[in-house]
Design a protein around this motif. Structure first.
Motif, PDB file in Angstrom:
ATOM      1  N   TYR A  28       0.835  -1.198   0.000  1.00  0.00           N
ATOM      2  CA  TYR A  28       0.000   0.000   0.000  1.00  0.00           C
ATOM      3  C   TYR A  28       0.875   1.256   0.000  1.00  0.00           C
ATOM      4  N   LYS A  29       1.878   1.271   0.855  1.00  0.00           N
ATOM      5  CA  LYS A  29       2.728   2.449   0.988  1.00  0.00           C
ATOM      6  C   LYS A  29       3.506   2.742  -0.281  1.00  0.00           C
ATOM      7  N   THR A  30       3.961   1.705  -0.949  1.00  0.00           N
ATOM      8  CA  THR A  30       4.828   1.899  -2.111  1.00  0.00           C
ATOM      9  C   THR A  30       4.066   2.042  -3.428  1.00  0.00           C
ATOM     10  N   ASN A  31       2.811   1.582  -3.470  1.00  0.00           N
ATOM     11  CA  ASN A  31       2.104   1.559  -4.747  1.00  0.00           C
ATOM     12  C   ASN A  31       0.838   2.398  -4.814  1.00  0.00           C
ATOM     13  N   VAL A  32       0.223   2.669  -3.671  1.00  0.00           N
ATOM     14  CA  VAL A  32      -1.047   3.394  -3.684  1.00  0.00           C
ATOM     15  C   VAL A  32      -0.792   4.871  -3.394  1.00  0.00           C
ATOM     16  N   HIS A  33      -0.888   5.679  -4.430  1.00  0.00           N
ATOM     17  CA  HIS A  33      -0.685   7.124  -4.303  1.00  0.00           C
ATOM     18  C   HIS A  33      -1.982   7.823  -4.683  1.00  0.00           C
ATOM     19  N   ALA A  34      -2.940   7.755  -3.775  1.00  0.00           N
ATOM     20  CA  ALA A  34      -4.282   8.277  -4.041  1.00  0.00           C
ATOM     21  C   ALA A  34      -4.357   9.761  -3.710  1.00  0.00           C
ATOM     22  N   THR A  35      -5.176  10.465  -4.475  1.00  0.00           N
ATOM     23  CA  THR A  35      -5.445  11.878  -4.224  1.00  0.00           C
ATOM     24  C   THR A  35      -6.732  12.014  -3.418  1.00  0.00           C
ATOM     25  N   SER A  36      -7.026  13.217  -2.965  1.00  0.00           N
ATOM     26  CA  SER A  36      -8.291  13.460  -2.266  1.00  0.00           C
ATOM     27  C   SER A  36      -9.464  13.215  -3.206  1.00  0.00           C
ATOM     28  N   ASN A  37      -9.261  13.461  -4.479  1.00  0.00           N
ATOM     29  CA  ASN A  37     -10.281  13.194  -5.490  1.00  0.00           C
ATOM     30  C   ASN A  37     -10.605  11.699  -5.541  1.00  0.00           C
ATOM     31  N   ASP A  38      -9.559  10.857  -5.499  1.00  0.00           N
ATOM     32  CA  ASP A  38      -9.739   9.408  -5.473  1.00  0.00           C
ATOM     33  C   ASP A  38     -10.503   8.984  -4.216  1.00  0.00           C
ATOM     34  N   THR A  39     -10.100   9.519  -3.091  1.00  0.00           N
ATOM     35  CA  THR A  39     -10.694   9.130  -1.815  1.00  0.00           C
ATOM     36  C   THR A  39     -12.176   9.475  -1.753  1.00  0.00           C
ATOM     37  N   LYS A  40     -12.528  10.649  -2.223  1.00  0.00           N
ATOM     38  CA  LYS A  40     -13.942  11.046  -2.213  1.00  0.00           C
ATOM     39  C   LYS A  40     -14.771  10.110  -3.088  1.00  0.00           C
ATOM     40  N   LEU A  41     -14.273   9.802  -4.282  1.00  0.00           N
ATOM     41  CA  LEU A  41     -14.997   8.927  -5.196  1.00  0.00           C
ATOM     42  C   LEU A  41     -15.175   7.541  -4.593  1.00  0.00           C
ATOM     43  N   GLU A  42     -14.101   6.972  -4.060  1.00  0.00           N
ATOM     44  CA  GLU A  42     -14.158   5.610  -3.545  1.00  0.00           C
ATOM     45  C   GLU A  42     -15.014   5.506  -2.292  1.00  0.00           C
ATOM     46  N   LEU A  43     -14.888   6.475  -1.395  1.00  0.00           N
ATOM     47  CA  LEU A  43     -15.661   6.436  -0.158  1.00  0.00           C
ATOM     48  C   LEU A  43     -17.148   6.646  -0.424  1.00  0.00           C
ATOM     49  N   LEU A  44     -17.476   7.634  -1.240  1.00  0.00           N
ATOM     50  CA  LEU A  44     -18.877   7.931  -1.498  1.00  0.00           C
ATOM     51  C   LEU A  44     -19.543   6.835  -2.334  1.00  0.00           C
ATOM     52  N   MET A  45     -18.808   6.211  -3.236  1.00  0.00           N
ATOM     53  CA  MET A  45     -19.388   5.116  -4.003  1.00  0.00           C
ATOM     54  C   MET A  45     -19.641   3.913  -3.105  1.00  0.00           C
ATOM     55  N   PHE A  46     -18.734   3.620  -2.215  1.00  0.00           N
ATOM     56  CA  PHE A  46     -18.924   2.501  -1.281  1.00  0.00           C
ATOM     57  C   PHE A  46     -20.151   2.742  -0.404  1.00  0.00           C
ATOM     58  N   LEU A  47     -20.270   3.948   0.125  1.00  0.00           N
ATOM     59  CA  LEU A  47     -21.404   4.275   0.993  1.00  0.00           C
ATOM     60  C   LEU A  47     -22.717   4.273   0.218  1.00  0.00           C
ATOM     61  N   SER A  48     -22.696   4.785  -1.010  1.00  0.00           N
ATOM     62  CA  SER A  48     -23.930   4.820  -1.798  1.00  0.00           C
ATOM     63  C   SER A  48     -24.386   3.417  -2.179  1.00  0.00           C
ATOM     64  N   LEU A  49     -23.439   2.531  -2.481  1.00  0.00           N
ATOM     65  CA  LEU A  49     -23.787   1.154  -2.809  1.00  0.00           C
ATOM     66  C   LEU A  49     -24.387   0.454  -1.594  1.00  0.00           C
ATOM     67  N   LEU A  50     -23.775   0.706  -0.441  1.00  0.00           N
ATOM     68  CA  LEU A  50     -24.207   0.057   0.797  1.00  0.00           C
ATOM     69  C   LEU A  50     -25.543   0.608   1.302  1.00  0.00           C
ATOM     70  N   ALA A  51     -25.704   1.933   1.215  1.00  0.00           N
ATOM     71  CA  ALA A  51     -26.869   2.581   1.835  1.00  0.00           C
ATOM     72  C   ALA A  51     -28.010   2.881   0.880  1.00  0.00           C
ATOM     73  N   VAL A  52     -27.723   2.923  -0.435  1.00  0.00           N
ATOM     74  CA  VAL A  52     -28.766   3.319  -1.381  1.00  0.00           C
ATOM     75  C   VAL A  52     -29.056   2.218  -2.404  1.00  0.00           C
ATOM     76  N   THR A  53     -28.068   1.844  -3.199  1.00  0.00           N
ATOM     77  CA  THR A  53     -28.312   0.994  -4.361  1.00  0.00           C
ATOM     78  C   THR A  53     -28.786  -0.406  -3.978  1.00  0.00           C
ATOM     79  N   GLN A  54     -28.043  -1.106  -3.119  1.00  0.00           N
ATOM     80  CA  GLN A  54     -28.437  -2.456  -2.734  1.00  0.00           C
ATOM     81  C   GLN A  54     -29.775  -2.481  -1.999  1.00  0.00           C
ATOM     82  N   PRO A  55     -29.969  -1.626  -0.982  1.00  0.00           N
ATOM     83  CA  PRO A  55     -31.285  -1.626  -0.321  1.00  0.00           C
ATOM     84  C   PRO A  55     -32.428  -1.291  -1.274  1.00  0.00           C
TER      85      PRO A  55
END
Length: 294
Positions: A28-55
């Motif tokens: 993770y330390k050597t290969n994952v160089h995520a930006t805040s843009n990446d983090t927002k997309l990944e976190l919000l998509m995970f939450l939306s799938l869990l809280a909105v789409t699947q239910p």
């Protein structure tokens, strides 16, 4: 502990376990160089799938079933476990293979490109996609229908656990299959395994930024749980190697798309030059390997 609680507990344990391995192996330390843009997309998509789409898929199919097919509720609950698993593999995993494959066509590519725009592989990429990609995914709706028909309990929970274990493992920065390829005695086992389920080697190839090195294969290796679908439908490419780079060439050239354009296209559209995320937009395709939507 009921089946749903067991399923959720195991999913949390798997996520934590793979995350620990990413950190422990320093991948993770050597290969994952995520930006805040990446983090927002990944976190919000995970939450939306869990809280909105699947239910929503589960609730909607339940309501529709009760309204139009009330006598069908629970009618398949007595199906043997192996029958349920067989139906799930076809209705969920095979349909996801085809949805994924179709999402690499010019029409649907904008709904899936977010998954490929990450310039790293990690479990955090697993659910990185467009909101409407999941909302329209046939497998989620078939899954809701099967729950209405009686596919609950430990069989369904175990299927979800196994599927997510494989998918998380295929995206993980820790390449669990790599050391196993070096053990000669395991070669026959790995030959079978890599043709049965998705592995880091086959799935990383799908995320490659180019096909020209003979390793990348972003026009194939679409399987999620079963890589067997790629074998069966002629889209498999197995090298036991890993691409040097993953991501999208147009992001390299013109900068990363904003998270809200990636997540909510076509409601929100990009203003970037050479963008798939706007009506009438074009993807930069000067280098041959840049054409990601064909």
């Amino acid at each position: 502990m009921n089946a749903a609680q067991f399923q959720n507990a195991m999913i949390v344990c798997m996520i934590v376990g793979f995350a620990v391995m990413e950190w422990a192996t320093r991948r993770y330390k050597t290969n994952v160089h995520a930006t805040s843009n990446d983090t927002k997309l990944e976190l919000l998509m995970f939450l939306s799938l869990l809280a909105v789409t699947q239910p929503l898929a589960i609730l909607a199919t339940s309501k529709l079933g009760a309204a139009f097919f009330p006598d069908a509720k629970g009618m398949l609950a007595d199906l043997p476990w192996w029958g349920m698993v067989g139906v799930l593999l076809l209705a969920d995993d095979m349909t996801q293979y085809w949805w994924h494959r179709l999402s690499h066509s010019p029409l649907l590519w904008p709904l899936h490109r977010a998954h490929h725009s990450a310039e790293y592989m990690s479990i955090r990429v697993t659910f990185r996609n467009n909101f409407f990609y999941y909302l329209m995914m046939p497998g989620l709706w078939f899954g809701g229908a099967l729950l209405y028909l009686g596919f609950g309990g430990m069989v369904y929970a175990s299927y979800i656990i196994v599927k997510l274990f494989v998918i998380l493992g295929a995206h993980c920065a820790w390449r669990w299959d790599e050391p196993l390829y070096r053990i000669r005695a395991l070669h026959p086992l790995m030959w079978v395994l890599e043709r049965t389920i998705s592995t880091p080697a086959t799935h990383w190839a799908h995320h490659a930024i180019t096909n020209q090195d003979g390793v990348g294969h972003y026009k194939g290796n679409f399987g999620n749980l079963l890589f067997f679908w790629d074998i069966l439908f002629g889209s498999a490419h197995i090298t036991r190697q890993y691409p040097a780079k993953v991501g999208l060439i147009d992001d390299k050239l013109f900068g990363q798309e904003r998270w809200y354009h990636q997540m909510f296209f076509p409601v929100l559209q990009s203003r970037r030059e050479h963008s798939a995320l706007k009506f009438g937009g074009t993807i930069y395709a000067e280098p041959e390997e840049a054409t990601k939507a064909s």
